[in-house]
Scaffold this active site. Structure first.
Site, PDB file in Angstrom:
ATOM      1  N   ARG A 216       0.863  -1.182   0.000  1.00  0.00           N
ATOM      2  CA  ARG A 216       0.000   0.000   0.000  1.00  0.00           C
ATOM      3  C   ARG A 216       0.898   1.229   0.000  1.00  0.00           C
ATOM      4  NH1 ARG A 216      -5.073  -2.304   2.096  1.00  0.00           N
ATOM      5  NH2 ARG A 216      -4.933  -4.357   1.139  1.00  0.00           N
ATOM      6  N   GLU A 218       0.278   4.227   0.778  1.00  0.00           N
ATOM      7  CA  GLU A 218      -0.323   5.325   1.543  1.00  0.00           C
ATOM      8  C   GLU A 218       0.707   5.984   2.444  1.00  0.00           C
ATOM      9  OE1 GLU A 218      -3.046   2.753   3.290  1.00  0.00           O
ATOM     10  OE2 GLU A 218      -4.079   2.429   1.395  1.00  0.00           O
ATOM     11  N   ARG A 224       0.053   1.497  13.455  1.00  0.00           N
ATOM     12  CA  ARG A 224      -0.698   0.319  13.016  1.00  0.00           C
ATOM     13  C   ARG A 224      -0.772   0.152  11.496  1.00  0.00           C
ATOM     14  NH1 ARG A 224      -3.774   4.447  14.306  1.00  0.00           N
ATOM     15  NH2 ARG A 224      -5.469   4.975  12.927  1.00  0.00           N
ATOM     16  N   HIS A 225       0.044   0.908  10.768  1.00  0.00           N
ATOM     17  CA  HIS A 225       0.069   0.767   9.307  1.00  0.00           C
ATOM     18  C   HIS A 225       1.472   0.467   8.803  1.00  0.00           C
ATOM     19  CE1 HIS A 225      -3.675   3.164   9.715  1.00  0.00           C
ATOM     20  NE2 HIS A 225      -4.060   2.443   8.696  1.00  0.00           N
ATOM     21  N   GLU A 359      -8.916  -2.818  14.010  1.00  0.00           N
ATOM     22  CA  GLU A 359      -9.452  -3.758  13.036  1.00  0.00           C
ATOM     23  C   GLU A 359      -8.399  -4.801  12.655  1.00  0.00           C
ATOM     24  OE1 GLU A 359     -11.006  -1.723   9.617  1.00  0.00           O
ATOM     25  OE2 GLU A 359     -10.753  -3.490   8.351  1.00  0.00           O
ATOM     26  N   SER A 362     -11.161  -7.683   7.249  1.00  0.00           N
ATOM     27  CA  SER A 362     -12.360  -7.246   6.541  1.00  0.00           C
ATOM     28  C   SER A 362     -12.808  -8.348   5.607  1.00  0.00           C
ATOM     29  CB  SER A 362     -12.064  -6.007   5.690  1.00  0.00           C
ATOM     30  OG  SER A 362     -12.287  -4.843   6.411  1.00  0.00           O
ATOM     31  N   ARG A 410      -1.113  -7.310  12.438  1.00  0.00           N
ATOM     32  CA  ARG A 410      -2.073  -6.848  13.449  1.00  0.00           C
ATOM     33  C   ARG A 410      -2.485  -7.983  14.369  1.00  0.00           C
ATOM     34  NH1 ARG A 410      -6.092  -2.267  10.890  1.00  0.00           N
ATOM     35  NH2 ARG A 410      -4.437  -0.772  10.404  1.00  0.00           N
TER      36      ARG A 410
END
Length: 436
Positions: A216, A218, A224-225, A359, A362, A410
Site C-alpha cells: 500500500r 499510503e 498500526r500501518h 481492526e 475485513s 495486526r
RNA sequence: GCCCAGGUAGUGUAGUGGCCUAUCAUGAUGCCCUGUCACGGCAUCGACUCGGAUUCAAAUUCCGACCUGGGCGCCA
C-alpha cells in the site's frame, strides 16, 4: 579445528546431570571478578553461566575469556556441574573456549538491555536487536501463527495458492499503489490478492487461501500501518458472510491455542505474559449499534454512513471487551464487490473482525452476478470499462462466494500487546524506512 | 497529505541565553578483585544533526533544510 556442531547441546537441555557438554552461542555478558570470571552464554533456547576459575583452567582458555567481547560467537566445551550458586542450578566449567567470530565494540545497541534503545535505532541494527529474547519471542510467535493458519486451512480442505504481486492496474481501488517499471510497460505492486482469489473461485477451486505480501503506497504515519504487510486471504465458494465469519473466528481461536501451546517458553524468556485464548463465538454487532456505542463514548460527532474512526473503534472495543464482528455495514462505505442484502440493499453482507484495539480483518459475501457488479461499479462513479480484467470471469459462471483478508502483523501485535506494528515485522517498510 | 512533539558521547538521558571546560546511567579501554547473577572499586575515553540569522555571549532564541516519534486523514 572447528567441527561437530551437530554434537552441541542446546542451552535449555543443559541440566546438572548433563556431564560433558559442547555449547555454542553469543557472549551475553562477562563478569570478571579477578581470579574468577563468569561468561553468560546465550543461544536461542536460553542463557548458560560459564564459570572460569582462571588458575584451574588452561592458559589458552584463560586468555580467550579475558579477550572475548560481548556478543562474540563462541564455542565452549567442558563439564556441567550442579551448583546452587548459578542460574538454573548448573554451570559449565570450560576445558576449551573458542571464539568463532569476534564482535566489534562498541555495539550499536545493548542486547542485554541495561539501557533501552529506541525503535528506530533497533531497526537500524535489527540483526542485533533480534538477538534479544523479547524480539526473538515475537518472531517465534509469528512463525507459529503462520504455521497454524496454514495447517487449519489445509485441514478444512483449502487449496493454498500464490498470485502475482506485480500487476497491470489498480483493480480494487481505495488505496494508492506503488508504480514500478516492467520492461517497456508500467506495472504496480499488488495491494491485495482479492481479484485473483475470486478468479480461482471462478475456476472451481471452491476453497482457496493465500498468505503473502500486500503493498500500500499510503503516506500514513501511525503505529498500526505498514507499506508492506502480510495478508492471510481466504475465499470460499457456495458460502455467505456468516459462513466465512465462522471460519475466521475458528481460525483465530485455533491460532491463539497453538501459540499458547507451543510458545510458552520463548514468551516467558521474552518477558511476555502467557497469551489468553479468546472465546468463540465472537459477538456480531450490527453497524447501527456500533455507532451508537461510539457516539456515547467519544466527543466527536458520528453519523450513519461514517466509517469508524480510531477513537470510535477504541470506544466500541472498550465496551465489547474482546474480539467482535461489526456486521451489516451501509453499502455506501463498502467496496463495489460487497453483496447487498436482498431485502434492504442499503446495507450489505460485509463485516470487520475487530480486536478491542483495532481492526484485524475485513470480509464480505461478494457479488457474483456480472450485471449487478457492473451496476455497483457504475453507481460509485467508476467506469466498468476499466474493470474488464476483473469482470471477465463473471461472464462464464461464477459460484456465489465470500471471503476475507486478515493482517498477520495486526494479529501478532494484538496477541502480544505490541505498541507498534513495526515490532511485528523483521524488516518493516514504512513511510520513511527502506533499509535494511 | 495535515497537525503536534522532538534531534546532546556507541546506547538511553539532564541541561530554556553567561554558572557548560555539558549531567547521569550504560558502554568502551586499562588496573584491582575467587561466587557474580544489573557484580563491585579506581582511572581514562567519548556528544550538542546541518546551514544561516539575532546577540558582547547560543546546546538553549529565530529562519531554512534534513532526520525521528506520535495523532489525524487515508487505509487493513
Amino acid at each position: 579445528m572447528i567441527s561437530g556442531f551437530s554434537m552441541r547441546t542446546p542451552i535449555e537441555k543443559v541440566t546438572p546431570e548433563t556431564g560433558h557438554a559442547k555449547c555454542v552461542g553469543f557472549v551475553h555478558e562477562v563478569r570478571d571478578l579477578g581470579g574468577l570470571t563468569f561468561v553468560l552464554l546465550r543461544d536461542r533456547t536460553g542463557i548458560l553461566q560459564v564459570t572460569v576459575p582462571k588458575k584451574k583452567v588452561s592458559p589458552e582458555v584463560a586468555r580467550a575469556v579475558r579477550e572475548v567481547s560481548r556478543e562474540s560467537v563462541v564455542m565452549v566445551t567442558g563439564e556441567v556441574k550442579p551448583t546452587g550458586k548459578a542460574p538454573g542450578g548448573r554451570e559449565l566449567v570450560p576445558s576449551t573456549f573458542e571464539v568463532l567470530s569476534r564482535a566489534g565494540t562498541p555495539l550499536p545497541l545493548d542486547v542485554a538491555e541495561k539501557v533501552p534503545a529506541e525503535l528506530d535505532t533497533r531497526l537500524d541494527a535489527r540483526f542485533l536487536d533480534a538477538r534479544r529474547p523479547r524480539v526473538a519471542a515475537v518472531f517465534q510467535v509469528r512463525s507459529a501463527v503462520l504455521y497454524e493458519t496454514a495447517r487449519y486451512l489445509h485441514k478444512h480442505d483449502f487449496i493454498q495458492i500464490t498470485t502475482p504481486k506485480i500487476v497491470a492496474a489498480a483493480t480494487e481501488g481505495g488505496t494508492e499503489l506503488f508504480p514500478i517499471a516492467y520492461f517497456e510497460k508500467e506495472a504496480f505492486l499488488n495491494q491485495s490478492p482479492q481479484l485473483y482469489k475470486q478468479m480461482m473461485i471462478g475456476a472451481g477451486f471452491e476453497k482457496v487461501f493465500e498468505i503473502g505480501p500486500i503493498f500500500r503506497a499510503e503516506e500514513h504515519n501511525t503505529t498500526r500501518h505498514l507499506n508492506e504487510a502480510t495478508s492471510i486471504d481466504v475465499e470460499v465458494a457456495f458460502a455467505d458472510h456468516q459462513d466465512v465469519m465462522d471460519l475466521l473466528e475458528g481460525l483465530v481461536v485455533s491460532v491463539y491455542e497453538h501459540v499458547a501451546a507451543t510458545c510458552a517458553a520463548p514468551l516467558e524468556r521474552g518477558g511476555f505474559e502467557p497469551v489468553r485464548v479468546p472465546k468463540a463465538p465472537f459477538t456480531r454487532l450490527p453497524y447501527v449499534e456500533a455507532i451508537e456505542i461510539a457516539a456515547a463514548g467519544i466527543d466527536e460527532p458520528i453519523a450513519y454512513g461514517d466509517d469508524l474512526s480510531p477513537a470510535a473503534e477504541r470506544a466500541i472495543g472498550e465496551a465489547m471487551g474482546g474480539h467482535y464482528f461489526v456486521v451489516d455495514w451501509p453499502s455506501s462505505i463498502r467496496p463495489y464487490y460487497a453483496m447487498p442484502y436482498e431485502d434492504d440493499p442499503s446495507i450489505c453482507k460485509a463485516f470487520d473482525l475487530m480486536h478491542p484495539r483495532m481492526e484485524l480483518s475485513s470480509g464480505a459475501q461478494r457479488v457474483h452476478q456480472h450485471d449487478q457488479l457492473v451496476r455497483q461499479i457504475a453507481a460509485r462513479g467508476l467506469s466498468p470499462d476499466s474493470f474488464e480484467f476483473y469482470l471477465r470471469p463473471f461472464l462464464y459462471g461464477m459460484p456465489p462466494h465470500a471471503g476475507w483478508g486478515l493482517g498477520v502483523e495486526r494479529l501478532v501485535m494484538t496477541m502480544l500487546g505490541l505498541q507498534n506494528i513495526r515490532e511485528a515485522v523483521l524488516f518493516p517498510r514504512d513511510r520513511h524506512r527502506l533499509v535494511p
